[in-house]
Design a protein around this motif. Structure first.
Motif, PDB file in Angstrom:
ATOM      1  N   ASP A 116     -17.786   8.784   1.567  1.00 50.34           N
ATOM      2  CA  ASP A 116     -16.484   8.592   2.177  1.00 50.34           C
ATOM      3  C   ASP A 116     -16.226   7.120   2.488  1.00 50.34           C
ATOM      4  O   ASP A 116     -16.556   6.616   3.563  1.00 50.34           O
ATOM      5  N   LEU A 117     -15.617   6.431   1.535  1.00 44.86           N
ATOM      6  CA  LEU A 117     -15.342   5.011   1.718  1.00 44.86           C
ATOM      7  C   LEU A 117     -14.229   4.789   2.750  1.00 44.86           C
ATOM      8  O   LEU A 117     -14.107   3.708   3.320  1.00 44.86           O
ATOM      9  N   GLU A 118     -13.420   5.808   2.970  1.00 44.57           N
ATOM     10  CA  GLU A 118     -12.377   5.705   4.002  1.00 44.57           C
ATOM     11  C   GLU A 118     -12.976   5.330   5.355  1.00 44.57           C
ATOM     12  O   GLU A 118     -12.416   4.558   6.105  1.00 44.57           O
ATOM     13  N   ARG A 119     -14.145   5.919   5.636  1.00 44.76           N
ATOM     14  CA  ARG A 119     -14.795   5.627   6.910  1.00 44.76           C
ATOM     15  C   ARG A 119     -15.865   4.547   6.742  1.00 44.76           C
ATOM     16  O   ARG A 119     -16.643   4.280   7.651  1.00 44.76           O
ATOM     17  N   GLY A 120     -15.921   3.964   5.555  1.00 46.20           N
ATOM     18  CA  GLY A 120     -16.947   2.956   5.290  1.00 46.20           C
ATOM     19  C   GLY A 120     -16.355   1.584   5.078  1.00 46.20           C
ATOM     20  O   GLY A 120     -15.306   1.249   5.641  1.00 46.20           O
ATOM     21  N   LEU A 121     -17.039   0.815   4.240  1.00 45.60           N
ATOM     22  CA  LEU A 121     -16.672  -0.594   4.047  1.00 45.60           C
ATOM     23  C   LEU A 121     -16.933  -0.955   2.599  1.00 45.60           C
ATOM     24  O   LEU A 121     -17.940  -0.530   2.004  1.00 45.60           O
ATOM     25  N   ARG A 122     -16.013  -1.714   2.003  1.00 45.00           N
ATOM     26  CA  ARG A 122     -16.289  -2.203   0.663  1.00 45.00           C
ATOM     27  C   ARG A 122     -15.724  -3.605   0.507  1.00 45.00           C
ATOM     28  O   ARG A 122     -14.592  -3.881   0.909  1.00 45.00           O
ATOM     29  N   TRP A 123     -16.538  -4.489  -0.013  1.00 47.01           N
ATOM     30  CA  TRP A 123     -16.015  -5.799  -0.395  1.00 47.01           C
ATOM     31  C   TRP A 123     -16.745  -6.291  -1.626  1.00 47.01           C
ATOM     32  O   TRP A 123     -17.827  -5.812  -1.960  1.00 47.01           O
ATOM     33  N   PHE A 124     -16.096  -7.230  -2.305  1.00 46.96           N
ATOM     34  CA  PHE A 124     -16.778  -7.948  -3.363  1.00 46.96           C
ATOM     35  C   PHE A 124     -17.137  -9.339  -2.852  1.00 46.96           C
ATOM     36  O   PHE A 124     -16.288 -10.046  -2.289  1.00 46.96           O
ATOM     37  N   SER A 125     -18.376  -9.687  -3.042  1.00 48.04           N
ATOM     38  CA  SER A 125     -18.809 -11.056  -2.805  1.00 48.04           C
ATOM     39  C   SER A 125     -18.775 -11.741  -4.164  1.00 48.04           C
ATOM     40  O   SER A 125     -19.534 -11.394  -5.072  1.00 48.04           O
ATOM     41  N   VAL A 126     -17.832 -12.677  -4.303  1.00 48.49           N
ATOM     42  CA  VAL A 126     -17.587 -13.338  -5.581  1.00 48.49           C
ATOM     43  C   VAL A 126     -18.139 -14.758  -5.488  1.00 48.49           C
ATOM     44  O   VAL A 126     -17.778 -15.494  -4.560  1.00 48.49           O
ATOM     45  N   ASN A 127     -19.016 -15.120  -6.411  1.00 47.85           N
ATOM     46  CA  ASN A 127     -19.718 -16.396  -6.302  1.00 47.85           C
ATOM     47  C   ASN A 127     -19.781 -17.077  -7.667  1.00 47.85           C
ATOM     48  O   ASN A 127     -20.143 -16.451  -8.655  1.00 47.85           O
ATOM     49  N   THR A 128     -19.440 -18.360  -7.688  1.00 46.38           N
ATOM     50  CA  THR A 128     -19.627 -19.098  -8.934  1.00 46.38           C
ATOM     51  C   THR A 128     -20.020 -20.529  -8.592  1.00 46.38           C
ATOM     52  O   THR A 128     -19.475 -21.121  -7.662  1.00 46.38           O
ATOM     53  N   ILE A 129     -21.008 -21.004  -9.313  1.00 48.28           N
ATOM     54  CA  ILE A 129     -21.586 -22.299  -8.967  1.00 48.28           C
ATOM     55  C   ILE A 129     -21.212 -23.299 -10.044  1.00 48.28           C
ATOM     56  O   ILE A 129     -21.397 -23.040 -11.230  1.00 48.28           O
ATOM     57  N   THR A 130     -20.715 -24.447  -9.646  1.00 49.52           N
ATOM     58  CA  THR A 130     -20.426 -25.527 -10.586  1.00 49.52           C
ATOM     59  C   THR A 130     -21.490 -26.605 -10.427  1.00 49.52           C
ATOM     60  O   THR A 130     -21.603 -27.201  -9.355  1.00 49.52           O
ATOM     61  N   ARG A 161     -11.911  -7.889   0.261  1.00 51.44           N
ATOM     62  CA  ARG A 161     -12.130  -6.538   0.808  1.00 51.44           C
ATOM     63  C   ARG A 161     -10.898  -5.652   0.630  1.00 51.44           C
ATOM     64  O   ARG A 161      -9.784  -6.135   0.451  1.00 51.44           O
ATOM     65  N   CYS A 162     -11.125  -4.347   0.739  1.00 50.50           N
ATOM     66  CA  CYS A 162     -10.026  -3.395   0.604  1.00 50.50           C
ATOM     67  C   CYS A 162      -9.927  -2.510   1.848  1.00 50.50           C
ATOM     68  O   CYS A 162      -9.601  -1.334   1.766  1.00 50.50           O
ATOM     69  N   PHE A 163     -10.265  -3.097   3.006  1.00 49.88           N
ATOM     70  CA  PHE A 163     -10.075  -2.369   4.267  1.00 49.88           C
ATOM     71  C   PHE A 163      -9.525  -3.379   5.277  1.00 49.88           C
ATOM     72  O   PHE A 163      -9.726  -4.591   5.114  1.00 49.88           O
ATOM     73  N   ALA A 164      -8.829  -2.873   6.272  1.00 52.56           N
ATOM     74  CA  ALA A 164      -8.280  -3.727   7.333  1.00 52.56           C
ATOM     75  C   ALA A 164      -7.636  -4.978   6.746  1.00 52.56           C
ATOM     76  O   ALA A 164      -7.798  -6.078   7.264  1.00 52.56           O
ATOM     77  N   GLN A 165      -6.887  -4.776   5.696  1.00 48.72           N
ATOM     78  CA  GLN A 165      -6.342  -5.914   4.948  1.00 48.72           C
ATOM     79  C   GLN A 165      -5.426  -6.796   5.791  1.00 48.72           C
ATOM     80  O   GLN A 165      -5.293  -7.988   5.506  1.00 48.72           O
ATOM     81  N   ASP A 166      -4.805  -6.210   6.801  1.00 56.16           N
ATOM     82  CA  ASP A 166      -3.834  -6.979   7.573  1.00 56.16           C
ATOM     83  C   ASP A 166      -4.443  -7.563   8.851  1.00 56.16           C
ATOM     84  O   ASP A 166      -3.742  -8.196   9.643  1.00 56.16           O
TER      85      ASP A 166
END
Lengths: 339, 339, 339
Positions: free
Chosen positions: B237-251, B266-271
């Motif tokens: 149940d992601l509704e009651r959970g947490l999801r984010w992408f950690s996006v990383n790129t090194i130059t 992230r796709c929760f508490a967006q506002d």
């Protein structure tokens, strides 16, 4: 090339406690800590896994846990835990260095552990002798360690560098004698019937002229003890005079950086904190005068592409003999490694 | 040797406007600017005349006028004006680099322009996906870029480096799986029924234990996306959970300096601006913990002349696979250049 | 490689007094002082004994006493005293450099003393000419000295770098002529009927347009005089115009560091201190604009491994000719040393 089969000071005994401390000696990084039983341990400060600095990790019991991925090493440098797996590769280990605590300092043997011989630790007994009081410090110097031992083995420089504390004209006017005994160099100068240097008068009531002894002992690769005495001129009466040992040992950090450990240990006015403070502050100031000269000298050496040899003088005898001994020991070490 | 036939981030889209900006990538200096029509241009930041830094000059229309003697170059790197003369030598030109703006970043292709393939830009869609909110930054790191990708591909380090935010003991106790797909590496760890790490609790009300997913994707040479999820234990149940992408790129700036671009999307508490700020500040602090470890590690690598190989552990699987892919691509590049 | 058989400025005449001053020229350390009779002496700043910096020692009469062990050298570089011994080895000596004081500066000949030829000192007579007033300074620059002479020999850069003081568009629009005479380069530009640059208007009431002369003379290896004139357009009336000499000479400290000595010497408003101050401050600001460009250029040269040649333009004529002369003189020097 540094002498590896040798003891070097890694710090004061009271500096290494129940936490991880990094020190660099002859270009190698070490992590030091004290076990629960009180023994000092020195390991290579590079995790065998991914070369993280172990000193940034955690001391857990008597083991070091790498602060990056948790590889854990014991006092022998052997790995005792790898997170997430049971099997431990035998090559997962670091070097452990023989350590001895002696004369207030922590000594680390940087060479073959089999060859570690405690009797090779310089004789600095006066740092810890009953009836003697010592004060000292450690100075970071941007110069090769041998510029420091050269400095200590030719005290004619006191006349030019240290006129405010321990230098007098009579030093350069008095010949030195030197002799080599095994791997030690002994240099001696006895100045008769001369005014005391400013610092002597500040810490000891000295009426009239003194006889002043400078008895220097070099132990390789970088330890120099100076037995300094002042008697009322023409007497041998130390009761009315002054005696201290200037104890010096240099730890090469790398070829152009050194840590200069020093103490002044005296057997007069032992309970007088004011005298301790005066000696400490004056000698620190005095040694910082040396540092200024030596760091400028190092720059002149580094920038010299003239290929001209240095020109010797009589007063170099002690420092030249000391450098020859170190050179011989380094050569023996190379031969031993090659055979 | 760096991979040249590759896209590297030169900055955030909103950083490059109607002025000249200097950036160094894989040891090469670039000047970046935006044309009047809004397109980003990247040229070599060295005037072909006397090698002055073009970025210190003037942007005139869509051309760069060197601030030293006025040589003027257009978006293609061709010279369009030399003060005081009509004739323009054909060699008076600089290299222009293919540029793409995508996923909030400006990507520059450092190799053969013919080979520039937009489909090789890492898939960072969540930086710009509707319904997702991102926060991020760029950190200067005094370490080789591969120490950063190694770091991101073995999250066991979170347990040791990041206990205050995202590290828990259960991470190291849970095995990872990894697989290579073409030139990508996928590493996955699913932690079942464990307490949430501190940061998760701070930004999301999580009662009781969680199931935690870490799904890592490496795209060469230096991009890592982590799909991070937390479900109430035993549910999906992601509704009651947490999801984010950690996006990383090194130059890579040069062999020992890197720019670490990152976002958390992230796709929760967006506002909820408070949640954004907490995530931003916590992740920044977390990554600065990495920087401290990695910069110390770089020093240990630079000063190591022991010739000893690093010792692998099971958790290295992902980073070893990633390094092999980069090595293979660099080798292909050398072969292509030689043929 | 530097031109050794040449005079370089070691400082302003009034900088060298009865104390020891260190200066580095073409990578060599010098100690300078003034004798009791007022003559300036330049010796190698490295004690022949242990390479201490002599400049940290003492000036005793006309001799330098090393501040480390007291070795004492006279103006010829010969040793006159070694503490504690009578005998002086003939090799205990340093090099003494030919010195000439001229045009407010101290000139040191860095090559073969036999070849020292006072007539090779650049003709900077306007620094000391009756009826002329000069103001000037010395700027430390992190760039090779030839980037500075290049700069002075192509004044088109004024249009781009110095718009706030001496740059105008008409400069680049006006062709230059140049000619080589022996080892000198002469570059000339006469701008007709153009508005005066901002600085000219600030120090001289100029109504309407001017004719502006820039007559440049290069003397190797690194001296450039600019005869700058402004007449009311169409007249030759200097009474209502402006004339100054911009006198410039660069001393290489090492291959990437220079000392830029400059004066502006004028023959109008000689008694007006306000004008002197305005010229001084404006020209200092102007030259610091050059420094910013040149230091960035030096970085771009140092980091360039493209092996691409610089691309010439017509305005390079003077600087290219000047570099060729220096190259020829350095080559002659090598041939002379080899024969």
């Amino acid at each position: 090339m540094f002498l590896k089969n040798s003891w070097y000071v890694a710090g004061w005994s009271n500096e290494i406690q129940r936490s991880l401390t990094q020190r660099w000696i002859i270009g190698e990084p070490l992590v030091l800590y004290r076990t629960q039983a009180g023994k000092v341990v020195a390991l290579t400060d590079r995790c065998p896994h991914r070369r993280a600095a172990l000193s940034k990790g955690n001391l857990i019991g008597d083991t070091v846990q790498c602060g990056y991925h948790g590889v854990t090493l014991d006092c022998s440098g052997a790995c005792v835990a790898i997170p997430g797996q049971q099997q431990i590769p035998p090559s997962m280990k670091v070097r452990t260095y023989p350590v001895v605590e002696k004369w207030q300092w922590i000594w680390v043997w940087m060479g073959d552990p089999e060859a570690a011989d405690e009797s090779l630790i310089p004789d600095f007994r006066y740092n810890s002798e009953p009836g003697w009081v010592s004060t000292g410090g450690c100075i970071d110097v941007k110069a090769n360690y041998q510029l420091l031992t050269d400095n200590l083995l030719d005290l004619t420089h006191e006349t030019y560098v240290h006129t405010r504390t321990i230098g007098t004209n009579e030093i350069v006017e008095t010949p030195m004698t030197q002799r080599v005994e095994g791997n030690e160099v002994h240099v001696q100068r006895i100045i008769k019937n001369a005014p005391p240097p400013p610092l002597f008068s500040r810490v000891r009531k000295l009426e009239g002229n003194i006889d002043r002894w400078q008895v220097i002992r070099f132990q390789p690769p970088a330890s120099v003890t100076i037995d300094a005495r002042a008697y009322p001129a023409g007497t041998d009466d130390l009761e009315r005079g002054l005696r201290w040992f200037s104890v010096n040992t240099i730890t090469p950090v790398d070829a152009r950086t050194s840590k200069y450990y020093w103490t002044i240990t005296r057997c007069f006015a032992q309970d007088d904190a004011e005298v301790t403070k005066t000696i400490h502050d004056s000698i620190y100031t005095t040694f910082m005068e040396d540092v200024e000269v030596l760091e400028a000298q190092q720059i002149m050496i580094d920038t010299d592409d003239s290929m001209k040899a240095e020109v010797g003088v009589r007063a170099d005898g002690g420092s030249v003999a000391a450098r020859r001994i170190v050179e011989k020991l380094v050569k023996q070490q190379s031969t031993a490694l090659a055979s």
